[in-house]
Design an enzyme around this catalytic site. Structure first.
Site, PDB file in Angstrom:
ATOM      1  N   HIS A 193      26.030 -24.890   6.872  1.00 43.05           N
ATOM      2  CA  HIS A 193      24.902 -25.830   6.901  1.00 43.05           C
ATOM      3  C   HIS A 193      24.894 -26.665   8.171  1.00 43.05           C
ATOM      4  CE1 HIS A 193      24.399 -24.546   2.755  1.00 43.05           C
ATOM      5  NE2 HIS A 193      23.129 -24.752   3.033  1.00 43.05           N
ATOM      6  N   CYS A 488      14.679 -15.993   3.108  1.00 44.59           N
ATOM      7  CA  CYS A 488      14.684 -17.349   3.667  1.00 44.59           C
ATOM      8  C   CYS A 488      16.040 -17.731   4.249  1.00 44.59           C
ATOM      9  CB  CYS A 488      14.231 -18.374   2.633  1.00 44.59           C
ATOM     10  SG  CYS A 488      15.359 -18.479   1.237  1.00 44.59           S
TER      11      CYS A 488
END
Ligand code: PEP
Ligand code: MG
Length: 563
Positions: A193, A488
């Site tokens: 992330h 995605c």
């Protein structure tokens, strides 16, 4: 004769851009001083207790000075934090622990702050929200008392290259792109992330650059290539020249994604914080394919209210009136734990109660979120789709779709991130309206390779044929049920892989807005038949590098496009 010290480190470029600037290291996080660490007999308890007052005055003055320079919410926050630092109760309690228990000042501060944090947590509401500030003050005081650099993102007169062993996503989320030229980390995988946040913010970044932290020197210039992943310490004038000549060859995108023969492929944006919605719309995104709703609440100690959620979601929906916005329900766990929605007792959080699994333990949070999404959708014109992260089974799908329906949310889908869900895509899509493949987690779980580990980057590669077969299985399930399947994960932003994904049957690609133009350009130069051909070719590969090179060799236009 000694060999010259290498000036270059190779990592993985995760956000393109060629920049040069002064190096500033991120200070190490403050570790807990050992429990029971006591003064030595030579120490004067009174003098050591006094040092706590001096440290608190210093920290408060530092924060006040920062507040002077800040505006708006940040100013208020810094002033409030400075007040906690100067709080006489905290200082007196810590001093007492030095004078009576003979603890060293840093341990005394740690324990005193811990007690305040627990009291604030128990009080709930506004007080519980302040626990993060107490922890911040505690770390600043310990740093001041032990002569360590101030924790947190450093400040510098000019924009700089931030160098760290690793960065937490919440820190990356707080970085200001006008102040940070580039990020270089020794650790972190390409789909961590941290990498995703850097990319979303458009900060050129290189991760998994083992040795960069030791090689780069504070204040000296570093050249960072966020495309190739190469970092150069103390670059030559000729190397620096490249920065100026690498000027914006940037392509732009507006309109519709499609292949050369007109096969539509929706090109959508991934967003985290609602403030990213407007730039995504300006970048031409046809909609939002992944709104990571948990990024709105990363620092929260307590769950957001329904009203707060409605406000955050409306900000995104309002930018995309008449267009699709796929909002993902809270995906807490692993490297982005939400304080209010995480299990603290797990050995392997990536395999634990995360994503949709948290709904079994805290059903009211999912219920509140769906209510908030439903209200926000009713107030705006966007076409709102909802999906759940980390779905593994058919019953989980059924339960999620039923929960959405109960809130009037009829377009309910699932993320395919776990191999079990990819293999059962047919029955899952008999229940859900759509699927969106999260290739970051799908790769992590298919390859059993932690996406945060730079050292496993070779396995954390969506070109791995096993991952491509799972994507193919998902698309087959979608075709069987006539349901759309999108991607995605970060794979969607790779213009070469995008061709393969379309050939496998994916009908939408959602990515960081900056990647839209390159993906659109490559797709506009290939027919669907060629996409299908290269997809089948990739499925015959036995290694990731073979898959990549076999596909590239069929797409000669890539070289002309500089991709
Ligand atoms: C993914 O796993 O691919 C995904 C899109 O979700 P996240 O990266 O937020 O886990
Ligand atoms: Mg995921």
């Amino acid at each position: 004769m000694t060999a010259p010290t290498p000036r270059t480190v190779a990592g993985i470029g995760v956000c393109p851009g060629l920049v040069a600037g002064p190096v500033v290291h991120m200070p190490e996080p403050i570790a807990e001083p050992a429990p029971g660490l006591r003064l030595s007999p030579r120490d004067s308890p009174a003098a050591r207790a006094e040092s706590i007052l001096e440290a608190s005055t210093l920290v408060a003055a530092d924060l006040d000075a920062a507040a002077e320079r800040a505006t708006g919410d940040s100013k208020d926050l810094l002033e409030a934090t400075a007040a906690i630092a100067a709080d006489p109760t905290l200082v007196a309690d810590a001093q007492r622990r030095v004078l009576e228990d003979h603890l060293v000042p840093e341990r005394a501060v740690w324990e005193a702050a811990e007690e305040v944090a627990q009291q604030f947590q128990a009080l709930g509401g506004y007080f519980a929200e302040r626990v993060v500030d107490i922890v911040d003050i505690r770390d600043r005081l310990v740093a001041a008392l032990t002569g360590r650099p101030r924790p947190g993102v450093p400040t510098w007169d000019t924009p700089f290259v931030l160098v760290a062993l690793d960065l937490a996503p919440s820190v990356t989320a707080s970085l200001d792109p006008s102040k940070i030229l580039a990020i270089v980390t020794d650790g972190a995988g390409p789909t961590s992330h941290t990498a995703i946040m850097a990319n979303a913010k458009g900060i050129p970044a290189v991760v998994a650059a083992a040795g960069a932290h030791a090689l780069l020197v504070d204040g000296e210039t570093a050249l960072v290539n966020g495309s190739t992943g190469v970092v150069v310490a103390d670059p030559t004038p000729a190397e620096l020249e490249a920065v100026t000549t690498a000027a914006a060859r940037a392509r732009t995108f507006s309109g519709r994604g499609q292949t050369r023969d007109g096969h539509p492929v929706q090109l959508l944006a991934n967003i985290g914080d609602p403030s990213e919605a407007a730039p995504a719309a300006r970048a031409g995104a046809e909609g939002v394919g992944l709104f990571r709703s948990e990024f709105c609440f990363l620092d929260r100690e307590l769950p957001p209210t329904i009203e707060e959620q409605v406000t955050a979601y409306r900000r995104v929906f309002s930018e995309f009136g008449g267009r699709k916005v796929v909002i993902r329900t809270l995906d807490s766990g692993a490297d982005k734990p939400l304080h209010f929605l995480v299990a603290h007792d797990e050995q392997n959080p990536a395999l634990g109660v995360r994503g949709l699994r948290t709904a079994a333990r805290s059903p009211e949070l999912l219920d509140d979120q769906l209510e908030a999404i439903s209200r926000a959708a009713a107030a705006e014109q966007a076409e709102v789709w909802v999906m759940a992260p980390m779905v593994s089974t058919v019953p989980e799908t059924e339960a999620f779709v039923a929960a959405c329906t109960a809130h009037g949310l009829d377009t309910a889908g699932v993320m395919i991130e776990v191999p079990s869900a990819a293999l059962l895509a047919g029955p899952i899509l008999a229940r859900a309206q759509f699927a969106s493949i999260g290739t970051n987690d799908l790769t992590q779980y298919a390859m059993a390779a932690d996406r945060l580990l730079g050292s496993l980057a070779e396995l954390s590669d969506p070109w791995q044929p096993a991952v491509l077969h799972l994507i193919a299985a998902t698309c087959a399930g979608g075709a069987q049920q006539a349901r759309p399947v999108g991607v995605c994960g970060e794979a969607a932003s790779n213009p070469v892989l995008a061709v393969v994904l379309v050939g496998l049957g994916v009908s939408s690609l959602s990515m960081t807005p900056r990647a839209l133009a390159d993906v659109a350009e490559v797709l506009s130069q290939v027919d669907l038949a060629l996409c299908e051909e290269v997809a089948q070719l990739a499925l015959t590969a036995e290694t990731a590098s073979d898959a990549r090179s076999m596909v590239r060799s069929r797409l000669p236009m890539l070289a002309e496009l500089g991709l």
